[in-house]
Design an enzyme around this catalytic site. Structure first.
Site, short mmCIF file in Angstrom:
data_model
loop_
_atom_site.label_atom_id
_atom_site.label_comp_id
_atom_site.label_asym_id
_atom_site.label_seq_id
_atom_site.Cartn_x
_atom_site.Cartn_y
_atom_site.Cartn_z
N ARG A 250 2.24 -16.73 -65.70
CA ARG A 250 3.26 -15.77 -65.33
C ARG A 250 3.45 -14.66 -66.36
NH1 ARG A 250 7.93 -16.27 -62.93
NH2 ARG A 250 8.07 -14.17 -63.76
N TYR B 204 24.45 -13.91 -52.20
CA TYR B 204 23.78 -12.92 -53.06
C TYR B 204 23.92 -11.50 -52.49
CZ TYR B 204 21.68 -16.58 -55.88
OH TYR B 204 21.50 -17.63 -56.74
N ARG C 216 12.17 -27.16 -57.98
CA ARG C 216 11.75 -26.37 -59.15
C ARG C 216 10.71 -27.10 -60.00
NH1 ARG C 216 15.47 -22.07 -60.59
NH2 ARG C 216 15.70 -21.08 -58.58
N ASP D 269 10.58 -17.58 -53.43
CA ASP D 269 12.01 -17.59 -53.77
C ASP D 269 12.80 -17.32 -52.50
OD1 ASP D 269 13.84 -17.58 -56.36
OD2 ASP D 269 14.71 -16.18 -54.92
N ARG E 228 9.29 -22.96 -65.26
CA ARG E 228 9.20 -22.80 -66.71
C ARG E 228 9.10 -24.09 -67.51
NH1 ARG E 228 13.98 -18.44 -67.06
NH2 ARG E 228 14.54 -19.69 -65.25
C1 LIG Z 1 19.58 -20.27 -55.54
C2 LIG Z 1 18.08 -20.16 -55.45
C3 LIG Z 1 17.29 -19.08 -55.91
N1 LIG Z 1 15.97 -19.40 -55.62
C4 LIG Z 1 15.89 -20.62 -55.03
C5 LIG Z 1 17.21 -21.10 -54.87
C6 LIG Z 1 17.57 -22.38 -54.20
C7 LIG Z 1 17.28 -23.53 -55.08
C8 LIG Z 1 18.30 -23.78 -56.17
O1 LIG Z 1 19.45 -24.03 -55.83
O2 LIG Z 1 17.90 -23.75 -57.33
C9 LIG Z 1 14.72 -21.32 -54.51
C10 LIG Z 1 13.50 -21.35 -55.34
N2 LIG Z 1 13.10 -20.48 -56.32
C11 LIG Z 1 11.88 -20.87 -56.79
C12 LIG Z 1 11.43 -21.97 -56.06
C13 LIG Z 1 10.02 -22.50 -56.27
C14 LIG Z 1 9.55 -23.72 -55.86
C15 LIG Z 1 9.94 -24.92 -56.69
O3 LIG Z 1 11.00 -25.53 -56.40
O4 LIG Z 1 9.17 -25.34 -57.57
C16 LIG Z 1 12.45 -22.31 -55.16
C17 LIG Z 1 12.50 -23.44 -54.16
C18 LIG Z 1 11.12 -20.21 -57.85
C19 LIG Z 1 11.87 -19.52 -58.91
N3 LIG Z 1 12.89 -18.61 -58.75
C20 LIG Z 1 13.28 -18.14 -59.96
C21 LIG Z 1 12.51 -18.75 -60.96
C22 LIG Z 1 12.62 -18.49 -62.45
C23 LIG Z 1 12.04 -17.16 -62.79
C24 LIG Z 1 10.85 -17.24 -63.70
O5 LIG Z 1 10.16 -18.26 -63.84
O6 LIG Z 1 10.54 -16.17 -64.28
C25 LIG Z 1 11.61 -19.62 -60.31
C26 LIG Z 1 10.53 -20.47 -60.93
C27 LIG Z 1 14.34 -17.11 -60.15
C28 LIG Z 1 15.63 -17.42 -59.52
N4 LIG Z 1 15.89 -17.31 -58.17
C29 LIG Z 1 17.17 -17.74 -57.92
C30 LIG Z 1 17.75 -18.11 -59.16
C31 LIG Z 1 19.16 -18.62 -59.34
C32 LIG Z 1 16.78 -17.93 -60.16
C33 LIG Z 1 16.87 -18.28 -61.62
C34 LIG Z 1 16.97 -17.11 -62.56
C35 LIG Z 1 16.51 -17.53 -63.96
O7 LIG Z 1 16.98 -18.56 -64.47
O8 LIG Z 1 15.69 -16.81 -64.51
C36 LIG Z 1 17.75 -17.82 -56.56
#
Ligand SMILES: Cc1c2[nH]c(c1CCC(=O)O)Cc1[nH]c(c(CCC(=O)O)c1C)Cc1[nH]c(c(CCC(=O)O)c1C)Cc1[nH]c(c(C)c1CCC(=O)O)C2
Length: 356
Positions: A52, A163, A39, A88, A43
């Site tokens: 974004r 999920y 990540r 994602d 943000r």
């Molecule tokens: C479980 C999981 C998800 N997505 C992902 C996982 C496995 C990694 C982990 O365990 O954290 C994988 C993921 N998701 C994202 C990345 C981007 C690359 C990186 O690591 O920088 C990666 C590798 C972008 C994202 N994926 C997400 C965001 C946040 C949304 C945003 O910025 O608007 C990002 C940057 C959304 C997302 N997607 C998911 C979640 C739990 C969330 C968070 C929701 C929130 O807090 O708003 C599912």
């Protein structure tokens, strides 16, 4: 042809192939311990929040120029040793037509959860055309990245299933586990379908030129080892097997997986990611020989000020001192409210302390 094909495949080594990150994945000596953060794009970066603005998470994953920009942001700012492709874990599911969305502050939400055998029919095979925006974005990124490796990724079958079956994030995974315990045949077929989709998604990224792939089994820590072995391991092992002969290192990561590290090693990756609960020397004993480790600073340490960050980073480096192949990372993703400068400083600190 990807820029990092192994020399055994008859190609000349390239600057990317010789990067500290890929050397560490192969357990070769490195000029300094490589660092990247799960990540790292997100943000915690003001420049991310800016680009974004007004664009939904899934929409942004389908815009190649935006994906390339967001992927590059942490590389420019923090000088990390690898980029991770901005996407994602649910993108391939969306791409095959599953009705889902990523809700801000919540996570992936699936309109109609997968609960029955009839629901399995909705999980069709993924083709490269379904995710042409991924191939296009990687094509834009490679020349911009130069010798910095790009990590592709996918969700592991269990985490994706959690999920799909729950319909959204869960703390207990009661519906997913009910299927796993109550209808093991349906569960096995679901995980096998997801393994095929995941392997296909990783192959698209590898063919487009990523240098390594990471399988995120973020929620596997919810399982007892016996259940992981019986009901999950073979599906993840299938994914690693399917991409084994592509010549790119394969990383396997989960959270709360201290008791599963041996089994995750057995699943077949080259590198195992470790969360902050198990020190790396102990993790190495559990994982077994022949694998590099990635991790494992507690992401909340970044809120504690520079002195604490340095002291805790030093602890991680000390517990990794005897390893062949260490990639410095956090034990889970960067938390959104993390100060960006704390991350930049951490990269510098690890590079300086480990320079050889
Ligand atoms: C479980 C999981 C998800 N997505 C992902 C996982 C496995 C990694 C982990 O365990 O954290 C994988 C993921 N998701 C994202 C990345 C981007 C690359 C990186 O690591 O920088 C990666 C590798 C972008 C994202 N994926 C997400 C965001 C946040 C949304 C945003 O910025 O608007 C990002 C940057 C959304 C997302 N997607 C998911 C979640 C739990 C969330 C968070 C929701 C929130 O807090 O708003 C599912």
């Amino acid at each position: 042809m990807s820029a990092n094909v192994s020399p055994t495949a008859g190609m000349q080594p390239t600057a990317t192939y010789d990067s500290p990150f890929l050397k560490a994945c192969r357990r070769e000596p490195v000029p300094h311990t490589p660092v990247w953060f799960m990540r790292q794009a997100g943000r915690s970066l003001p420049e991310y929040r800016k680009v974004r603005e007004g664009i939904g998470m899934l929409d942004s994953c389908m815009r190649p120029e935006l994906v390339a920009e967001i992927t590059l942001q942490p590389v420019r700012r923090h000088r990390v040793d690898a980029a991770i492709f901005f996407s994602d874990i649910v993108v391939p599911l969306k791409a095959i037509g599953i009705d889902l969305d990523i809700k801000p502050g919540i996570g992936p939400v699936v309109e109609q959860p997968v609960r029955t055998r009839a629901d399995l029919a909705r999980l069709r095979d993924l083709t490269p055309e379904d995710v042409s925006y991924v191939t296009e974005a990687i094509g834009l990124l490679l020349p911009e990245l130069g010798s910095t490796p790009l990590i592709g990724f996918a969700g592991a079958p269990f985490t994706l299933a959690s999920y799909l079956v729950e319909g959204g994030p869960s703390r207990t995974y009661e519906n997913a586990k009910a299927m796993m315990y109550g209808d093991p045949e349906l569960w096995a077929d679901l995980l096998d379908r997801l393994a095929d989709i995941t392997a296909a998604f990783l192959k698209v990224q590898i063919e487009a030129g990523v240098s390594a792939v990471q399988l995120f089994d973020s929620w596997a820590g919810a399982l007892a080892p016996a259940d992981y072995r019986r009901s999950v391991l073979s599906a993840s092992a299938k994914v690693f097997r399917e991409v084994a002969d592509h010549g790119v290192p394969r990383i396997h990561f989960g959270v709360g997986t201290g008791e599963l590290l041996g089994l995750m090693g057995e699943a077949g990756a080259d590198v195992v990611g470790v969360d902050w609960r198990v020190p790396l020397d102990e993790a190495a004993r559990r994982v077994g020989p022949g694998k590099a480790l990635q991790g494992n600073l507690d992401p909340t340490v970044l809120f504690a000020g520079r002195e604490a960050v340095e002291a805790k980073a030093q602890e991680v480096l000390e517990s990794a001192a005897g390893l062949e192949g260490h990639i410095f990372n956090l034990g889970h993703g960067v938390m959104p409210s993390t100060e960006a400068d704390a991350l930049t400083h951490l990269v510098e600190y690890v590079h300086t302390r480990t320079a050889r």
